[in-house]
Design a protein around this motif. Structure first.
Motif, mmCIF file in Angstrom:
data_model
loop_
_atom_site.group_PDB
_atom_site.id
_atom_site.type_symbol
_atom_site.label_atom_id
_atom_site.label_comp_id
_atom_site.label_asym_id
_atom_site.label_seq_id
_atom_site.Cartn_x
_atom_site.Cartn_y
_atom_site.Cartn_z
ATOM 1 N N GLU A 38 -11.360 32.795 43.503
ATOM 2 C CA GLU A 38 -11.800 31.673 44.406
ATOM 3 C C GLU A 38 -12.869 30.874 43.520
ATOM 4 O O GLU A 38 -12.719 29.560 43.572
ATOM 5 N N ALA A 39 -13.621 31.577 42.853
ATOM 6 C CA ALA A 39 -14.638 30.676 42.284
ATOM 7 C C ALA A 39 -13.978 29.943 40.858
ATOM 8 O O ALA A 39 -14.240 28.804 40.303
ATOM 9 N N SER A 40 -13.192 30.715 40.232
ATOM 10 C CA SER A 40 -12.497 30.101 39.119
ATOM 11 C C SER A 40 -11.593 29.040 39.328
ATOM 12 O O SER A 40 -11.270 28.040 38.431
ATOM 13 N N LEU A 41 -11.121 28.771 40.563
ATOM 14 C CA LEU A 41 -10.275 27.860 40.894
ATOM 15 C C LEU A 41 -10.849 26.422 40.792
ATOM 16 O O LEU A 41 -9.906 25.485 40.571
ATOM 17 N N ALA A 42 -11.953 26.273 40.745
ATOM 18 C CA ALA A 42 -12.779 25.163 40.820
ATOM 19 C C ALA A 42 -12.607 24.502 39.506
ATOM 20 O O ALA A 42 -13.143 23.321 39.134
ATOM 21 N N HIS A 43 -12.342 25.308 38.333
ATOM 22 C CA HIS A 43 -12.306 25.017 36.978
ATOM 23 C C HIS A 43 -10.891 24.493 36.591
ATOM 24 O O HIS A 43 -10.807 24.446 35.560
ATOM 25 N N VAL A 44 -9.953 24.479 37.551
ATOM 26 C CA VAL A 44 -8.586 24.272 36.857
ATOM 27 C C VAL A 44 -8.335 22.783 37.457
ATOM 28 O O VAL A 44 -8.799 22.390 38.571
ATOM 29 N N ASP A 45 -7.918 21.979 36.701
ATOM 30 C CA ASP A 45 -7.290 20.486 36.691
ATOM 31 C C ASP A 45 -6.674 20.414 37.843
ATOM 32 O O ASP A 45 -5.543 21.444 38.107
ATOM 33 N N ALA A 46 -6.672 19.670 38.751
ATOM 34 C CA ALA A 46 -5.535 19.586 39.935
ATOM 35 C C ALA A 46 -4.340 19.189 39.496
ATOM 36 O O ALA A 46 -3.483 19.680 40.167
ATOM 37 N N SER A 47 -3.885 18.965 38.420
ATOM 38 C CA SER A 47 -2.438 18.707 37.837
ATOM 39 C C SER A 47 -1.807 20.014 37.683
ATOM 40 O O SER A 47 -0.704 20.057 37.843
ATOM 41 N N PHE A 48 -2.450 21.286 37.483
ATOM 42 C CA PHE A 48 -2.081 22.308 37.378
ATOM 43 C C PHE A 48 -1.602 22.850 38.534
ATOM 44 O O PHE A 48 -0.338 23.821 38.695
ATOM 45 N N PHE A 49 -1.974 22.475 39.557
ATOM 46 C CA PHE A 49 -1.267 22.949 41.229
ATOM 47 C C PHE A 49 -0.341 22.374 41.287
ATOM 48 O O PHE A 49 0.369 22.805 42.327
ATOM 49 N N LEU A 50 0.429 21.650 40.363
ATOM 50 C CA LEU A 50 1.980 20.993 40.638
ATOM 51 C C LEU A 50 2.804 21.954 39.892
ATOM 52 O O LEU A 50 3.395 21.482 38.989
ATOM 53 N N GLY A 51 2.753 23.217 40.218
ATOM 54 C CA GLY A 51 4.047 23.877 39.610
ATOM 55 C C GLY A 51 3.503 24.851 38.320
ATOM 56 O O GLY A 51 4.216 25.499 37.826
ATOM 57 N N LYS A 52 2.200 24.950 38.071
ATOM 58 C CA LYS A 52 1.687 25.681 36.838
ATOM 59 C C LYS A 52 0.767 26.718 37.150
ATOM 60 O O LYS A 52 0.074 27.144 36.334
ATOM 61 N N VAL A 53 0.716 27.176 38.531
ATOM 62 C CA VAL A 53 -0.184 28.114 38.788
ATOM 63 C C VAL A 53 0.294 29.002 39.846
ATOM 64 O O VAL A 53 1.228 28.501 40.663
ATOM 65 N N CYS A 54 0.197 30.327 39.939
ATOM 66 C CA CYS A 54 0.584 31.213 40.743
ATOM 67 C C CYS A 54 -0.356 32.304 41.094
ATOM 68 O O CYS A 54 -1.368 32.629 40.198
ATOM 69 N N PHE A 55 -0.373 33.055 42.029
ATOM 70 C CA PHE A 55 -1.177 34.094 42.186
ATOM 71 C C PHE A 55 -0.682 35.227 42.160
ATOM 72 O O PHE A 55 0.565 35.334 43.112
ATOM 73 N N LEU A 56 -0.854 36.433 41.501
ATOM 74 C CA LEU A 56 -0.175 37.690 41.539
ATOM 75 C C LEU A 56 -1.264 38.771 42.092
ATOM 76 O O LEU A 56 -2.349 38.981 41.838
ATOM 77 N N VAL A 57 -0.795 39.166 43.223
ATOM 78 C CA VAL A 57 -1.450 40.390 44.151
ATOM 79 C C VAL A 57 -0.945 41.567 43.556
ATOM 80 O O VAL A 57 0.166 41.895 44.069
ATOM 81 N N THR A 58 -1.996 42.494 43.120
ATOM 82 C CA THR A 58 -1.552 43.835 42.799
ATOM 83 C C THR A 58 -2.182 44.709 43.776
ATOM 84 O O THR A 58 -3.076 44.586 44.682
ATOM 85 N N GLY A 59 -1.311 45.826 43.767
ATOM 86 C CA GLY A 59 -2.153 47.054 44.672
ATOM 87 C C GLY A 59 -1.440 47.010 45.748
ATOM 88 O O GLY A 59 -1.993 47.606 46.869
ATOM 89 N N VAL A 60 -0.479 46.406 46.347
ATOM 90 C CA VAL A 60 0.138 46.192 47.656
ATOM 91 C C VAL A 60 0.867 47.371 48.030
ATOM 92 O O VAL A 60 1.079 47.568 49.374
ATOM 93 N N GLY A 61 0.898 48.623 47.242
ATOM 94 C CA GLY A 61 1.796 49.572 47.874
ATOM 95 C C GLY A 61 0.651 50.586 48.500
ATOM 96 O O GLY A 61 1.051 51.550 49.277
ATOM 97 N N ARG A 62 -0.487 50.312 48.466
ATOM 98 C CA ARG A 62 -1.512 51.213 49.058
ATOM 99 C C ARG A 62 -2.106 50.505 50.330
ATOM 100 O O ARG A 62 -3.382 49.832 50.119
ATOM 101 N N VAL A 63 -1.601 50.385 51.453
ATOM 102 C CA VAL A 63 -2.143 49.576 52.596
ATOM 103 C C VAL A 63 -3.492 50.107 53.050
ATOM 104 O O VAL A 63 -4.079 49.445 53.549
ATOM 105 N N ASN A 64 -3.717 51.435 53.045
ATOM 106 C CA ASN A 64 -4.893 51.934 53.450
ATOM 107 C C ASN A 64 -6.005 51.786 52.578
ATOM 108 O O ASN A 64 -7.330 51.853 53.179
#
Length: 131
Positions: A38-64
């Motif tokens: 969230e802190a790093s997002l402020a440093h990304v140019d707005a034009s990148f959010f048009l298809g050049k950014v994604c979020f990869l969430v790891t560790g989802v196999g361990r719900v607990n």
């Protein structure tokens, strides 16, 4: 190239290659991970959010062991109009499939897939419920 946070250091800026895709990795077991993204997002140019950014969430196999609500990450993806990929790095099949998806996204972002732009790709990734 990997970075633990943004902005990137200014030294060696002249040697840095062009950035085609930014993948923000979020470890669902660490609240610090989400706060760092969230802190790093402020440093990304707005034009990148048009298809050049994604979020990869790891560790989802361990719900607990989750410290972050998956809904919070999905809202982040919606807010920045960027796809969210969920994976479990400890499972080889999922790790390989996720790597292949990221490579395909990179190919699209760099213009190596004729007829598909990064912007059109993002519109394809959206849920039909969003319309």
């Amino acid at each position: 190239h990997l970075a633990t946070s943004l902005p990137l250091p200014s030294e060696r800026h002249h040697l840095r290659p062009r950035i085609n895709l930014i993948v923000f990795m979020i470890d669902i077991k660490s609240k610090y991970s989400l706060k760092n993204v969230e802190a790093s997002l402020a440093h990304v140019d707005a034009s990148f959010f048009l298809g050049k950014v994604c979020f990869l969430v790891t560790g989802v196999g361990r719900v607990n062991a989750c410290s972050i609500e998956t809904n919070a990450v999905c809202k982040l993806g919606e807010a920045y109009c960027s796809p969210v990929l969920f994976c479990e790095l400890e499972l080889e099949g999922i790790r390989v499939a996720t790597a292949q998806r990221l490579v395909r996204m990179l190919q699209i972002c760099t213009g190596h897939i004729p007829g598909v732009s990064a912007l059109s790709f993002v519109s394809l990734m959206r849920n039909s419920d969003d319309d």
